[in-house]
Design a protein around this motif. Structure first.
Motif, PDB file in Angstrom:
ATOM      1  N   LEU A 183       0.840  -1.192   0.000  1.00  0.00           N
ATOM      2  CA  LEU A 183       0.000   0.000   0.000  1.00  0.00           C
ATOM      3  C   LEU A 183       0.878   1.245   0.000  1.00  0.00           C
ATOM      4  O   LEU A 183       1.936   1.266   0.624  1.00  0.00           O
ATOM      5  N   SER A 184       0.403   2.278  -0.676  1.00  0.00           N
ATOM      6  CA  SER A 184       1.121   3.542  -0.660  1.00  0.00           C
ATOM      7  C   SER A 184       0.975   4.191   0.712  1.00  0.00           C
ATOM      8  O   SER A 184       0.121   3.796   1.520  1.00  0.00           O
ATOM      9  N   THR A 185       1.817   5.188   0.976  1.00  0.00           N
ATOM     10  CA  THR A 185       1.751   5.888   2.259  1.00  0.00           C
ATOM     11  C   THR A 185       0.367   6.492   2.479  1.00  0.00           C
ATOM     12  O   THR A 185      -0.206   6.391   3.574  1.00  0.00           O
ATOM     13  N   ARG A 186      -0.195   7.127   1.449  1.00  0.00           N
ATOM     14  CA  ARG A 186      -1.511   7.738   1.569  1.00  0.00           C
ATOM     15  C   ARG A 186      -2.607   6.696   1.796  1.00  0.00           C
ATOM     16  O   ARG A 186      -3.546   6.909   2.564  1.00  0.00           O
ATOM     17  N   GLU A 187      -2.506   5.557   1.119  1.00  0.00           N
ATOM     18  CA  GLU A 187      -3.496   4.501   1.316  1.00  0.00           C
ATOM     19  C   GLU A 187      -3.457   4.013   2.758  1.00  0.00           C
ATOM     20  O   GLU A 187      -4.506   3.779   3.372  1.00  0.00           O
ATOM     21  N   ARG A 188      -2.273   3.873   3.297  1.00  0.00           N
ATOM     22  CA  ARG A 188      -2.137   3.454   4.697  1.00  0.00           C
ATOM     23  C   ARG A 188      -2.726   4.500   5.638  1.00  0.00           C
ATOM     24  O   ARG A 188      -3.424   4.161   6.602  1.00  0.00           O
ATOM     25  N   GLU A 189      -2.399   5.754   5.382  1.00  0.00           N
ATOM     26  CA  GLU A 189      -2.909   6.829   6.235  1.00  0.00           C
ATOM     27  C   GLU A 189      -4.434   6.854   6.242  1.00  0.00           C
ATOM     28  O   GLU A 189      -5.062   6.948   7.314  1.00  0.00           O
ATOM     29  N   CYS A 190      -5.024   6.767   5.058  1.00  0.00           N
ATOM     30  CA  CYS A 190      -6.487   6.826   4.958  1.00  0.00           C
ATOM     31  C   CYS A 190      -7.133   5.646   5.665  1.00  0.00           C
ATOM     32  O   CYS A 190      -8.119   5.810   6.406  1.00  0.00           O
ATOM     33  N   LEU A 191      -6.591   4.453   5.471  1.00  0.00           N
ATOM     34  CA  LEU A 191      -7.167   3.273   6.119  1.00  0.00           C
ATOM     35  C   LEU A 191      -6.964   3.314   7.633  1.00  0.00           C
ATOM     36  O   LEU A 191      -7.822   2.823   8.393  1.00  0.00           O
ATOM     37  N   SER A 192      -5.862   3.894   8.070  1.00  0.00           N
ATOM     38  CA  SER A 192      -5.639   3.985   9.514  1.00  0.00           C
ATOM     39  C   SER A 192      -6.676   4.895  10.167  1.00  0.00           C
ATOM     40  O   SER A 192      -7.134   4.634  11.292  1.00  0.00           O
ATOM     41  N   TRP A 193      -7.086   5.950   9.452  1.00  0.00           N
ATOM     42  CA  TRP A 193      -8.125   6.830   9.988  1.00  0.00           C
ATOM     43  C   TRP A 193      -9.499   6.166   9.949  1.00  0.00           C
ATOM     44  O   TRP A 193     -10.330   6.372  10.836  1.00  0.00           O
ATOM     45  N   VAL A 194      -9.737   5.319   8.938  1.00  0.00           N
ATOM     46  CA  VAL A 194     -10.978   4.536   8.913  1.00  0.00           C
ATOM     47  C   VAL A 194     -11.034   3.622  10.132  1.00  0.00           C
ATOM     48  O   VAL A 194     -12.078   3.484  10.787  1.00  0.00           O
ATOM     49  N   ALA A 195      -9.889   3.002  10.443  1.00  0.00           N
ATOM     50  CA  ALA A 195      -9.829   2.113  11.601  1.00  0.00           C
ATOM     51  C   ALA A 195     -10.092   2.866  12.902  1.00  0.00           C
ATOM     52  O   ALA A 195     -10.500   2.273  13.901  1.00  0.00           O
ATOM     53  N   ARG A 196      -9.888   4.187  12.870  1.00  0.00           N
ATOM     54  CA  ARG A 196     -10.147   5.026  14.040  1.00  0.00           C
ATOM     55  C   ARG A 196     -11.561   5.616  14.021  1.00  0.00           C
ATOM     56  O   ARG A 196     -11.902   6.460  14.843  1.00  0.00           O
ATOM     57  N   GLY A 197     -12.366   5.191  13.044  1.00  0.00           N
ATOM     58  CA  GLY A 197     -13.751   5.617  13.005  1.00  0.00           C
ATOM     59  C   GLY A 197     -14.050   6.834  12.151  1.00  0.00           C
ATOM     60  O   GLY A 197     -15.165   7.377  12.214  1.00  0.00           O
ATOM     61  N   LYS A 198     -13.110   7.264  11.322  1.00  0.00           N
ATOM     62  CA  LYS A 198     -13.328   8.439  10.484  1.00  0.00           C
ATOM     63  C   LYS A 198     -13.846   8.031   9.106  1.00  0.00           C
ATOM     64  O   LYS A 198     -13.519   6.956   8.601  1.00  0.00           O
ATOM     65  N   ASP A 199     -14.658   8.923   8.487  1.00  0.00           N
ATOM     66  CA  ASP A 199     -15.109   8.668   7.117  1.00  0.00           C
ATOM     67  C   ASP A 199     -14.268   9.514   6.154  1.00  0.00           C
ATOM     68  O   ASP A 199     -13.355  10.231   6.574  1.00  0.00           O
ATOM     69  N   HIS A 200     -14.587   9.423   4.852  1.00  0.00           N
ATOM     70  CA  HIS A 200     -13.743  10.076   3.854  1.00  0.00           C
ATOM     71  C   HIS A 200     -13.741  11.598   3.993  1.00  0.00           C
ATOM     72  O   HIS A 200     -12.736  12.256   3.692  1.00  0.00           O
TER      73      HIS A 200
END
Length: 239
Positions: A177-194
């Motif tokens: 995964l790219s750095t941005r893909e990881r960052e976005c998914l990590s925020w999803v795991a914390r309960g954030k939406d797009h």
């Protein structure tokens, strides 16, 4: 006389053609005329196989002694190596009475004090160490390292790829995964939406959705939330 690129290509081919990682290490030990070579993967990331994977050309007596004495908790190559990002010479270690005793014991089994280790971090965040140990070389150790260091870095990564394929039956189960893909998914795991993610990262909502979609696709998941769970499982992200 072969040029350096041709020589490296031959060595890489030797690693690729070896039946196992251990066989590759034996071949490399002969090519570089060193005492021992070790490859240590900290974890495989896949459930039941999620344990350290170590292959070494050290003799069985030293391996048994190392395990019996639980030297993994003292060995500075292991203790410091997984914290480092750049290759390092074993002479860089601060020698405490405990590590001095460890190295003295190791010498009784043919393990000499000259060593060089290359930390590896792959696209999936897996950490490994590739280490070369040698007796005092006929030429300067510093020159020996300088002449081979760049080549060893490439060879170390090839050994790492071979280990991943050996462990997982020829296919790497963890996508990159790219750095941005990881960052976005990590925020999803914390309960954030797009929308939240776009605001946090300072990107557009469209871009945030694109990163989440591409990350989900790479992980082979049906939903973004399941992709986040899978990313945590593979240790691609921390929560």
């Amino acid at each position: 006389m072969k040029t350096e690129p041709e020589n490296l290509a031959r060595i890489i081919e030797t690693v690729a053609d070896a039946p196992t990682v251990y066989d590759a290490l034996i071949a490399l030990q002969e090519i570089y005329n060193v005492s021992f070579i070790t490859y240590h993967l900290t974890a495989t990331i896949i459930s039941e196989l999620d344990a350290p994977f170590v292959q070494t050309t050290y003799g069985p007596e030293w391996i048994a002694r190392y395990l019996l004495k639980r030297y993994v908790h003292i060995d500075p190559v292991v203790q410091q190596g997984f914290l480092r990002q750049l290759p390092f010479d074993w002479r860089e270690f601060d020698i405490t009475p405990e590590t001095a005793e460890f190295f003295d014991d190791a010498r009784q089994y043919g393990v000499e004090g000259y060593g060089y280790s290359i930390p590896i971090t792959d696209k999936a965040g897996r950490r490994a160490i590739f280490s070369i140990n040698a007796a005092r070389p006929t030429t300067s150790w510093d020159k020996f390292v300088a002449d081979n260091r760049a080549e060893w870095i490439e060879v170390a990564y090839r050994v790492h790829l071979k280990a991943i394929h050996e462990i997982h039956g020829g296919k790497d189960p963890v996508p990159g995964l790219s750095t941005r893909e990881r960052e976005c998914l990590s925020w999803v795991a914390r309960g954030k939406d797009h929308k939240d993610i776009a605001l946090i990262l300072g990107i557009s909502e469209h871009t945030a959705r694109s990163y989440l979609k591409s990350g989900r696709t790479k992980l082979g998941c049906a939903t973004i939330s399941s992709a986040a769970v899978q990313a945590v499982k593979f240790r691609l992200i921390n929560v």
